[in-house]
Design a protein around this motif. Sequence first.
Motif, PDB file in Angstrom:
ATOM      1  N   UNK A 131       0.824  -1.220   0.000  1.00 28.80           N
ATOM      2  CA  UNK A 131       0.000   0.000   0.000  1.00 28.80           C
ATOM      3  C   UNK A 131       0.851   1.259   0.000  1.00 28.80           C
ATOM      4  N   UNK A 132       2.101   1.160   0.454  1.00 31.72           N
ATOM      5  CA  UNK A 132       2.969   2.338   0.473  1.00 31.72           C
ATOM      6  C   UNK A 132       3.415   2.725  -0.928  1.00 31.72           C
ATOM      7  N   UNK A 133       3.405   1.782  -1.869  1.00 37.83           N
ATOM      8  CA  UNK A 133       3.813   2.078  -3.243  1.00 37.83           C
ATOM      9  C   UNK A 133       2.626   2.548  -4.068  1.00 37.83           C
ATOM     10  N   UNK A 134       1.517   1.826  -4.000  1.00 41.20           N
ATOM     11  CA  UNK A 134       0.296   2.227  -4.713  1.00 41.20           C
ATOM     12  C   UNK A 134      -0.901   1.690  -3.943  1.00 41.20           C
ATOM     13  N   UNK A 135      -1.681   2.585  -3.381  1.00 40.87           N
ATOM     14  CA  UNK A 135      -2.795   2.193  -2.522  1.00 40.87           C
ATOM     15  C   UNK A 135      -3.924   1.574  -3.337  1.00 40.87           C
ATOM     16  N   UNK A 136      -4.657   0.680  -2.706  1.00 40.15           N
ATOM     17  CA  UNK A 136      -5.824   0.067  -3.338  1.00 40.15           C
ATOM     18  C   UNK A 136      -7.007   1.030  -3.284  1.00 40.15           C
ATOM     19  N   UNK A 137      -7.998   0.792  -4.116  1.00 36.96           N
ATOM     20  CA  UNK A 137      -9.228   1.580  -4.118  1.00 36.96           C
ATOM     21  C   UNK A 137     -10.381   0.707  -3.619  1.00 36.96           C
ATOM     22  N   UNK A 138     -11.502   1.338  -3.415  1.00 36.74           N
ATOM     23  CA  UNK A 138     -12.694   0.634  -2.955  1.00 36.74           C
ATOM     24  C   UNK A 138     -13.850   0.960  -3.886  1.00 36.74           C
ATOM     25  N   UNK A 139     -14.554  -0.082  -4.348  1.00 35.00           N
ATOM     26  CA  UNK A 139     -15.686   0.162  -5.226  1.00 35.00           C
ATOM     27  C   UNK A 139     -16.933   0.487  -4.425  1.00 35.00           C
ATOM     28  N   UNK A 140     -18.027   0.701  -5.115  1.00 33.56           N
ATOM     29  CA  UNK A 140     -19.247   1.148  -4.445  1.00 33.56           C
ATOM     30  C   UNK A 140     -19.874   0.070  -3.572  1.00 33.56           C
ATOM     31  N   UNK A 141     -19.439  -1.167  -3.720  1.00 29.97           N
ATOM     32  CA  UNK A 141     -19.924  -2.256  -2.875  1.00 29.97           C
ATOM     33  C   UNK A 141     -19.012  -2.510  -1.686  1.00 29.97           C
ATOM     34  N   UNK A 142     -17.966  -1.691  -1.547  1.00 24.51           N
ATOM     35  CA  UNK A 142     -17.049  -1.832  -0.432  1.00 24.51           C
ATOM     36  C   UNK A 142     -15.932  -2.829  -0.652  1.00 24.51           C
ATOM     37  N   UNK A 143     -15.795  -3.344  -1.865  1.00 26.42           N
ATOM     38  CA  UNK A 143     -14.754  -4.314  -2.154  1.00 26.42           C
ATOM     39  C   UNK A 143     -13.449  -3.604  -2.497  1.00 26.42           C
ATOM     40  N   UNK A 144     -12.346  -4.174  -2.026  1.00 28.98           N
ATOM     41  CA  UNK A 144     -11.032  -3.599  -2.301  1.00 28.98           C
ATOM     42  C   UNK A 144     -10.575  -3.975  -3.707  1.00 28.98           C
ATOM     43  N   UNK A 145     -10.071  -2.989  -4.440  1.00 29.03           N
ATOM     44  CA  UNK A 145      -9.578  -3.197  -5.807  1.00 29.03           C
ATOM     45  C   UNK A 145      -8.104  -2.807  -5.830  1.00 29.03           C
ATOM     46  N   UNK A 146      -7.227  -3.800  -5.946  1.00 28.88           N
ATOM     47  CA  UNK A 146      -5.799  -3.538  -5.939  1.00 28.88           C
ATOM     48  C   UNK A 146      -5.302  -3.260  -7.356  1.00 28.88           C
ATOM     49  N   UNK A 147      -4.399  -2.306  -7.496  1.00 24.01           N
ATOM     50  CA  UNK A 147      -3.903  -1.962  -8.841  1.00 24.01           C
ATOM     51  C   UNK A 147      -3.005  -3.055  -9.406  1.00 24.01           C
ATOM     52  N   UNK A 148      -2.866  -3.043 -10.711  1.00 18.27           N
ATOM     53  CA  UNK A 148      -2.029  -4.010 -11.429  1.00 18.27           C
ATOM     54  C   UNK A 148      -0.657  -3.404 -11.677  1.00 18.27           C
ATOM     55  N   UNK A 149       0.421  -4.155 -11.432  1.00 16.29           N
ATOM     56  CA  UNK A 149       1.756  -3.607 -11.734  1.00 16.29           C
ATOM     57  C   UNK A 149       1.957  -3.441 -13.231  1.00 16.29           C
ATOM     58  N   UNK A 150       3.041  -2.796 -13.581  1.00 25.60           N
ATOM     59  CA  UNK A 150       3.301  -2.503 -14.993  1.00 25.60           C
ATOM     60  C   UNK A 150       3.444  -3.777 -15.803  1.00 25.60           C
ATOM     61  N   UNK A 151       2.852  -3.749 -16.983  1.00 22.39           N
ATOM     62  CA  UNK A 151       3.022  -4.780 -17.988  1.00 22.39           C
ATOM     63  C   UNK A 151       3.885  -4.213 -19.117  1.00 22.39           C
ATOM     64  N   UNK A 152       4.478  -5.097 -19.884  1.00 23.63           N
ATOM     65  CA  UNK A 152       5.365  -4.642 -20.957  1.00 23.63           C
ATOM     66  C   UNK A 152       4.604  -3.815 -21.985  1.00 23.63           C
ATOM     67  N   UNK A 153       3.350  -4.161 -22.248  1.00 23.47           N
ATOM     68  CA  UNK A 153       2.555  -3.384 -23.197  1.00 23.47           C
ATOM     69  C   UNK A 153       2.355  -1.956 -22.745  1.00 23.47           C
ATOM     70  N   UNK A 154       2.200  -1.743 -21.442  1.00 21.27           N
ATOM     71  CA  UNK A 154       2.037  -0.380 -20.927  1.00 21.27           C
ATOM     72  C   UNK A 154       3.351   0.390 -21.043  1.00 21.27           C
ATOM     73  N   UNK A 155       4.462  -0.282 -20.796  1.00 18.19           N
ATOM     74  CA  UNK A 155       5.759   0.379 -20.941  1.00 18.19           C
ATOM     75  C   UNK A 155       6.024   0.732 -22.397  1.00 18.19           C
ATOM     76  N   UNK A 156       5.562  -0.109 -23.315  1.00 18.07           N
ATOM     77  CA  UNK A 156       5.673   0.208 -24.747  1.00 18.07           C
ATOM     78  C   UNK A 156       4.929   1.498 -25.049  1.00 18.07           C
ATOM     79  N   UNK A 157       3.717   1.634 -24.512  1.00 15.41           N
ATOM     80  CA  UNK A 157       2.921   2.840 -24.767  1.00 15.41           C
ATOM     81  C   UNK A 157       3.602   4.083 -24.199  1.00 15.41           C
ATOM     82  N   UNK A 158       4.204   3.980 -23.025  1.00 14.34           N
ATOM     83  CA  UNK A 158       4.885   5.134 -22.421  1.00 14.34           C
ATOM     84  C   UNK A 158       6.125   5.501 -23.220  1.00 14.34           C
ATOM     85  N   UNK A 159       6.925   4.506 -23.592  1.00 14.53           N
ATOM     86  CA  UNK A 159       8.131   4.792 -24.380  1.00 14.53           C
ATOM     87  C   UNK A 159       7.770   5.369 -25.747  1.00 14.53           C
TER      88      UNK A 159
END
Length: 423
Positions: free
Chosen positions: A246-274
Amino acid sequence: ETSEEQLAAEVEVACGGSEVQPMPRENDIGQMTRRECQNLLMRMRPLVHVPLPVYQSLAKRAIQELVNCEPRGFSDCREVAFWQFNSRADGNTQGSCADRRFFEALNADGGPFLTRLAELHPICIVYILCSLQQAFCVVNAVFNEAGRFLAGRCSQLDRDSLGRLPWAFAAANVQHPGLFHIIGQECIRRCNLKESELSLSPRACQDLFFAYSRAKIYDKALVETLLLRVVSLFDADPSKPTIQDEAICAATTDRRGRSVQPTPFRLGWLVAICRALVQLRHSDREFFEDVADFAMFCLSGTREAVDRFIGNASATLPQIAVLYVRAQVFRPDFFDALKDAAVRRKHMMREKDLKDLWQALQEQRRDEEKEERKRMGPAPRKRGAMGRAIIEEAEEDSAVPRSERAQLHRMRLQAMTDEEAAA
């Protein structure tokens, strides 16, 4: 006009059923459940002759569902938007949504979207804009009106919506520099706050880079802030499907109260940034080096983790190699890691993609040979001929590496008190 019996017959043929399912009247649509509305749109998609009032009634019902929705995140809208037939994590509805005529009724002049714009939550508005773009039903006037409304409400957006908003405008090729400026300022503000569910996730960073490069908007302060955030997110454990720290990237909560944890970087996302940095002509060598280090670490993991990181090897492996060649950043160890990963997945890649990767590897070898000749050759002249300037060696930059600055920045934000965070 086509009779109701003919319409019912078309529905029967489209559904492959043996029982005739008559087309509901416009007044009946208001009493239907979301699931029934979704099934109706699925049945109507292959039909040619459908009365326009049916689509108009369904559009009004769709907006009413979103008006009643109180989303906490972008994903909450997917549960309510019955025009989407299957759920995807990125909100992509292309090829799996209602017919274009439904979206034309949705954003028509005087239609339900614009007339009830003020009643919709800003997150719902962003979701509708993304759906309109992916359905290839873009009306500039509608996007501009929605952009003016959202300009003063960007702080109400969750992190996914904050990234998807400029993404929708850029993908739709709708220019709105004022909105992009406001979004950039909001991103910078959030990156200087204590880690929370508002902090930018890897997916949000990727969407932002794509949007600003596609719109050809270069904001130096925003780019540097996002690069610092991206490098900070590299500290997350890539072997896990989601970011646990959670110190690196905090999770979110949806409208039903469920925790939604973020996904780490994938190579496809790094391709888009580069690719975005190359298109913006800001090929930051230090960042490309950080991406190479992170990618090599990910490629050294277990087979399951590596496959999850690479994704579609036929696309990601040659694309990242070509982008490094275009940025003139040659790392022999990184290119060797890409080559090894491609060899293991040769059966999954097309011949053209293997050829592109091979050409990039050849470029890297030529650069390596050039550097070797430069190292073995005579030292450069320090003094020119008469009347020429003396060649002075450039001093090495002693600036703190971005990876260290990212860690220091994260530690400083963690040490903030509640009063400082609220200020």
